[in-house]
Design an enzyme around this catalytic site. Structure first.
Site, PDB file in Angstrom:
ATOM      1  N   GLY A 161      12.856 -59.310  43.722  1.00 26.70           N
ATOM      2  CA  GLY A 161      13.451 -59.214  42.389  1.00 26.70           C
ATOM      3  C   GLY A 161      14.868 -59.727  42.249  1.00 26.70           C
ATOM      4  O   GLY A 161      15.661 -59.139  41.532  1.00 26.70           O
ATOM      5  N   THR A 162      15.163 -60.810  42.940  1.00 25.85           N
ATOM      6  CA  THR A 162      16.467 -61.435  42.703  1.00 25.85           C
ATOM      7  C   THR A 162      16.273 -62.923  42.476  1.00 25.85           C
ATOM      8  O   THR A 162      15.473 -63.563  43.159  1.00 25.85           O
ATOM      9  CB  THR A 162      17.468 -61.192  43.856  1.00 25.85           C
ATOM     10  OG1 THR A 162      18.625 -62.023  43.639  1.00 25.85           O
ATOM     11  CG2 THR A 162      16.910 -61.472  45.230  1.00 25.85           C
ATOM     12  N   SER A 163      17.011 -63.453  41.490  1.00 24.66           N
ATOM     13  CA  SER A 163      16.882 -64.879  41.172  1.00 24.66           C
ATOM     14  C   SER A 163      17.582 -65.744  42.223  1.00 24.66           C
ATOM     15  O   SER A 163      17.496 -66.959  42.169  1.00 24.66           O
ATOM     16  CB  SER A 163      17.479 -65.153  39.792  1.00 24.66           C
ATOM     17  OG  SER A 163      18.850 -64.797  39.782  1.00 24.66           O
ATOM     18  N   TYR A 203      29.735 -50.186  31.079  1.00 24.78           N
ATOM     19  CA  TYR A 203      29.193 -49.477  32.256  1.00 24.78           C
ATOM     20  C   TYR A 203      28.710 -48.068  31.904  1.00 24.78           C
ATOM     21  O   TYR A 203      27.753 -47.570  32.501  1.00 24.78           O
ATOM     22  CB  TYR A 203      30.211 -49.475  33.412  1.00 24.78           C
ATOM     23  CG  TYR A 203      30.286 -50.841  34.059  1.00 24.78           C
ATOM     24  CD1 TYR A 203      29.274 -51.285  34.905  1.00 24.78           C
ATOM     25  CD2 TYR A 203      31.345 -51.703  33.782  1.00 24.78           C
ATOM     26  CE1 TYR A 203      29.312 -52.544  35.475  1.00 24.78           C
ATOM     27  CE2 TYR A 203      31.395 -52.973  34.358  1.00 24.78           C
ATOM     28  CZ  TYR A 203      30.371 -53.390  35.196  1.00 24.78           C
ATOM     29  OH  TYR A 203      30.402 -54.649  35.752  1.00 24.78           O
ATOM     30  N   GLN A 262      21.666 -55.645  45.725  1.00 26.74           N
ATOM     31  CA  GLN A 262      22.695 -56.118  44.789  1.00 26.74           C
ATOM     32  C   GLN A 262      22.784 -55.162  43.611  1.00 26.74           C
ATOM     33  O   GLN A 262      23.654 -55.293  42.765  1.00 26.74           O
ATOM     34  CB  GLN A 262      22.333 -57.508  44.265  1.00 26.74           C
ATOM     35  CG  GLN A 262      22.279 -58.571  45.332  1.00 26.74           C
ATOM     36  CD  GLN A 262      21.597 -59.821  44.819  1.00 26.74           C
ATOM     37  OE1 GLN A 262      22.218 -60.677  44.202  1.00 26.74           O
ATOM     38  NE2 GLN A 262      20.307 -59.935  45.053  1.00 26.74           N
ATOM     39  N   ASN A 263      21.851 -54.208  43.565  1.00 29.23           N
ATOM     40  CA  ASN A 263      21.806 -53.315  42.403  1.00 29.23           C
ATOM     41  C   ASN A 263      22.860 -52.219  42.504  1.00 29.23           C
ATOM     42  O   ASN A 263      23.092 -51.675  43.575  1.00 29.23           O
ATOM     43  CB  ASN A 263      20.411 -52.695  42.275  1.00 29.23           C
ATOM     44  CG  ASN A 263      19.351 -53.753  42.049  1.00 29.23           C
ATOM     45  OD1 ASN A 263      19.684 -54.877  41.671  1.00 29.23           O
ATOM     46  ND2 ASN A 263      18.104 -53.422  42.288  1.00 29.23           N
ATOM     47  N   VAL A 264      23.414 -51.890  41.348  1.00 27.05           N
ATOM     48  CA  VAL A 264      24.411 -50.814  41.322  1.00 27.05           C
ATOM     49  C   VAL A 264      23.741 -49.475  40.992  1.00 27.05           C
ATOM     50  O   VAL A 264      24.400 -48.447  40.962  1.00 27.05           O
ATOM     51  CB  VAL A 264      25.565 -51.126  40.338  1.00 27.05           C
ATOM     52  CG1 VAL A 264      26.375 -52.319  40.827  1.00 27.05           C
ATOM     53  CG2 VAL A 264      25.048 -51.363  38.923  1.00 27.05           C
ATOM     54  N   HIS A 323      27.096 -54.825  45.616  1.00 33.19           N
ATOM     55  CA  HIS A 323      27.867 -54.971  44.380  1.00 33.19           C
ATOM     56  C   HIS A 323      28.386 -53.641  43.833  1.00 33.19           C
ATOM     57  O   HIS A 323      28.722 -53.557  42.657  1.00 33.19           O
ATOM     58  CB  HIS A 323      27.021 -55.705  43.319  1.00 33.19           C
ATOM     59  CG  HIS A 323      26.737 -57.135  43.675  1.00 33.19           C
ATOM     60  ND1 HIS A 323      25.752 -57.890  43.091  1.00 33.19           N
ATOM     61  CD2 HIS A 323      27.336 -57.960  44.582  1.00 33.19           C
ATOM     62  CE1 HIS A 323      25.747 -59.102  43.617  1.00 33.19           C
ATOM     63  NE2 HIS A 323      26.690 -59.171  44.526  1.00 33.19           N
ATOM     64  N   ARG A 327      25.237 -48.568  30.768  1.00 34.46           N
ATOM     65  CA  ARG A 327      24.344 -48.808  31.919  1.00 34.46           C
ATOM     66  C   ARG A 327      24.040 -47.479  32.627  1.00 34.46           C
ATOM     67  O   ARG A 327      22.941 -47.203  33.036  1.00 34.46           O
ATOM     68  CB  ARG A 327      24.993 -49.734  32.970  1.00 34.46           C
ATOM     69  CG  ARG A 327      25.554 -51.041  32.485  1.00 34.46           C
ATOM     70  CD  ARG A 327      24.498 -52.125  32.452  1.00 34.46           C
ATOM     71  NE  ARG A 327      23.569 -51.967  31.338  1.00 34.46           N
ATOM     72  CZ  ARG A 327      23.890 -52.167  30.042  1.00 34.46           C
ATOM     73  NH1 ARG A 327      25.106 -52.518  29.686  1.00 34.46           N
ATOM     74  NH2 ARG A 327      22.998 -52.014  29.091  1.00 34.46           N
TER      75      ARG A 327
HETATM   76  P1  OAD Z   1      18.655 -61.704  37.972  1.00 36.26           P
HETATM   77  O1  OAD Z   1      18.555 -61.171  36.573  1.00 36.26           O
HETATM   78  O2  OAD Z   1      19.433 -62.945  38.186  1.00 36.26           O
HETATM   79  O3  OAD Z   1      17.196 -61.948  38.550  1.00 36.26           O
HETATM   80  C1  OAD Z   1      16.189 -61.003  38.408  1.00 36.26           C
HETATM   81  C2  OAD Z   1      14.951 -61.477  39.130  1.00 36.26           C
HETATM   82  O4  OAD Z   1      13.994 -60.442  39.031  1.00 36.26           O
HETATM   83  C3  OAD Z   1      14.309 -62.744  38.534  1.00 36.26           C
HETATM   84  O5  OAD Z   1      13.988 -63.646  39.591  1.00 36.26           O
HETATM   85  C4  OAD Z   1      13.042 -62.214  37.851  1.00 36.26           C
HETATM   86  O6  OAD Z   1      11.963 -63.155  37.881  1.00 36.26           O
HETATM   87  C5  OAD Z   1      12.735 -61.006  38.717  1.00 36.26           C
HETATM   88  N1  OAD Z   1      11.922 -59.961  38.067  1.00 36.26           N
HETATM   89  C6  OAD Z   1      11.785 -59.655  36.760  1.00 36.26           C
HETATM   90  N2  OAD Z   1      10.947 -58.618  36.599  1.00 36.26           N
HETATM   91  C7  OAD Z   1      10.559 -58.237  37.851  1.00 36.26           C
HETATM   92  C8  OAD Z   1       9.707 -57.217  38.361  1.00 36.26           C
HETATM   93  N3  OAD Z   1       9.077 -56.345  37.563  1.00 36.26           N
HETATM   94  N4  OAD Z   1       9.558 -57.135  39.699  1.00 36.26           N
HETATM   95  C9  OAD Z   1      10.173 -57.999  40.546  1.00 36.26           C
HETATM   96  N5  OAD Z   1      10.994 -58.982  40.107  1.00 36.26           N
HETATM   97  C10 OAD Z   1      11.183 -59.104  38.782  1.00 36.26           C
HETATM   98  O7  OAD Z   1      19.206 -60.483  38.866  1.00 36.26           O
HETATM   99  P2  OAD Z   1      19.880 -60.542  40.299  1.00 36.26           P
HETATM  100  O8  OAD Z   1      19.350 -61.654  41.110  1.00 36.26           O
HETATM  101  O9  OAD Z   1      19.815 -59.165  40.851  1.00 36.26           O
HETATM  102  O10 OAD Z   1      26.008 -58.958  39.777  1.00 36.26           O
HETATM  103  O11 OAD Z   1      21.373 -60.851  39.919  1.00 36.26           O
HETATM  104  C11 OAD Z   1      22.339 -60.894  40.937  1.00 36.26           C
HETATM  105  C12 OAD Z   1      23.651 -60.382  40.427  1.00 36.26           C
HETATM  106  O12 OAD Z   1      24.003 -61.062  39.223  1.00 36.26           O
HETATM  107  C13 OAD Z   1      23.644 -58.920  40.011  1.00 36.26           C
HETATM  108  O13 OAD Z   1      23.847 -58.040  41.095  1.00 36.26           O
HETATM  109  C14 OAD Z   1      24.776 -58.842  39.040  1.00 36.26           C
HETATM  110  C15 OAD Z   1      24.457 -60.080  38.246  1.00 36.26           C
HETATM  111  O14 OAD Z   1      25.487 -60.643  37.521  1.00 36.26           O
HETATM  112  C16 OAD Z   1      27.123 -58.366  39.337  1.00 36.26           C
HETATM  113  O15 OAD Z   1      27.172 -57.736  38.306  1.00 36.26           O
HETATM  114  C17 OAD Z   1      28.282 -58.549  40.256  1.00 36.26           C
END
Ligand code: OAD
Length: 241
Positions: A182-184, A65, A98-100, A116, A68
């Site tokens: 930007g979340t998967s 961390y 979800q971003n820290v 988170h 980060r």
């Molecule tokens: P992910 O890494 O799972 O997903 C990131 C998403 O962002 C993907 O769908 C990419 O296609 C997309 N992406 C990449 N570049 C981008 C850009 N320039 N603009 C927009 N989108 C883009 O991340 P999260 O979904 O945030 O939790 O992950 C969720 C949680 O899993 C996080 O909060 C973290 C992680 O483990 C904890 O640490 C508790």
């Protein structure tokens, strides 16, 4: 109200709720988790971001961390973060992230809920209500709270509850427009928030990659990075108001 009738101001702003994930901050230079070269390719999540990891090797967890945090302090909000601030002139914008990181705050957004946790805060391992701002880059072994117990990062680890989820559900349920950036949509309960929105409201999904969301009539996919995607969103929403 003299006549006792209910009064609905004609200019009440519509609620635009935005769920953001790591991709929101990718253009600020912060790595996502599950993309190629993402953080979970480099690290085993259970070795650095779980209660077991903290029990086994707290120094390793703190180092992860601290690294980060160092990167975050060098990063700046991008066009996507700034575009969401612009939307506040048209809508009552609520951000659930979800971003820290603190890039929504630094961009100037007014209503942000961190699901988170927050990288720039620490909390007591004895009393979770004791939370401090971290001064600078590092949290180390031997940094204690006022009760004399070790401080940990104020983030949610895998296997831990997400205390802010009830508030997030209540915000999502009131949305007039819902935006996902930007979340998967792989991590629950955050990914489940889409299940709480009112049926049929417009949903915009901004992401350059393939999403874990089936196409629906009320869904608009903007297959772009956050900066360009938010610009397109602003244009589309402006045409409707
Ligand atoms: P992910 O890494 O799972 O997903 C990131 C998403 O962002 C993907 O769908 C990419 O296609 C997309 N992406 C990449 N570049 C981008 C850009 N320039 N603009 C927009 N989108 C883009 O991340 P999260 O979904 O945030 O939790 O992950 C969720 C949680 O899993 C996080 O909060 C973290 C992680 O483990 C904890 O640490 C508790």
């Amino acid at each position: 109200m003299k006549d006792g009738k209910s009064f609905i101001p004609y200019n009440v702003m519509r609620k635009l709720v935005v769920l953001t994930g790591a991709g929101m901050s990718a253009e600020s230079g912060l790595k996502t988790f599950r993309d190629m070269g993402g953080l979970w390719e480099q690290y085993d999540v259970y070795e650095v971001a779980s209660p077991r990891a903290w029990e086994r090797d707290p120094s390793l967890v703190l180092r992860f961390y601290n690294e980060r945090r160092k990167q975050l302090l060098k990063a700046e909000p991008n066009q996507g973060h700034l575009g969401l601030v612009e939307l506040e002139s048209m809508f009552d914008v609520r951000i659930i992230t979800q971003n820290v990181d603190d890039l929504h705050e630094r961009a100037g957004s007014s209503n942000i809920l961190h699901l988170h946790g927050e990288l720039r805060k620490s909390r007591s391992t004895k009393d979770p209500s004791i939370i401090y701002d971290i001064d600078g880059e590092e949290l180390n072994i031997g940094d204690f709270c006022e009760l004399g117990s070790q401080l940990r990062p104020h983030v949610v680890w895998f296997g831990e509850a997400v205390p802010a989820i009830e508030e997030a559900i209540s915000i999502a349920a009131k949305a007039d427009i819902f935006v996902v950036i930007g979340t998967s949509l792989n991590v629950y309960p955050a990914a489940g928030l889409l299940n709480y929105i009112r049926s049929g409201i417009p949903v915009y999904l901004i992401d350059p990659g393939e999403l874990n969301a089936p196409p629906k009539e009320n869904y608009t996919f903007i297959k772009e990075p956050a900066g360009k995607g938010v610009r397109i969103l602003i244009e589309q929403l402006s045409m409707q108001t």
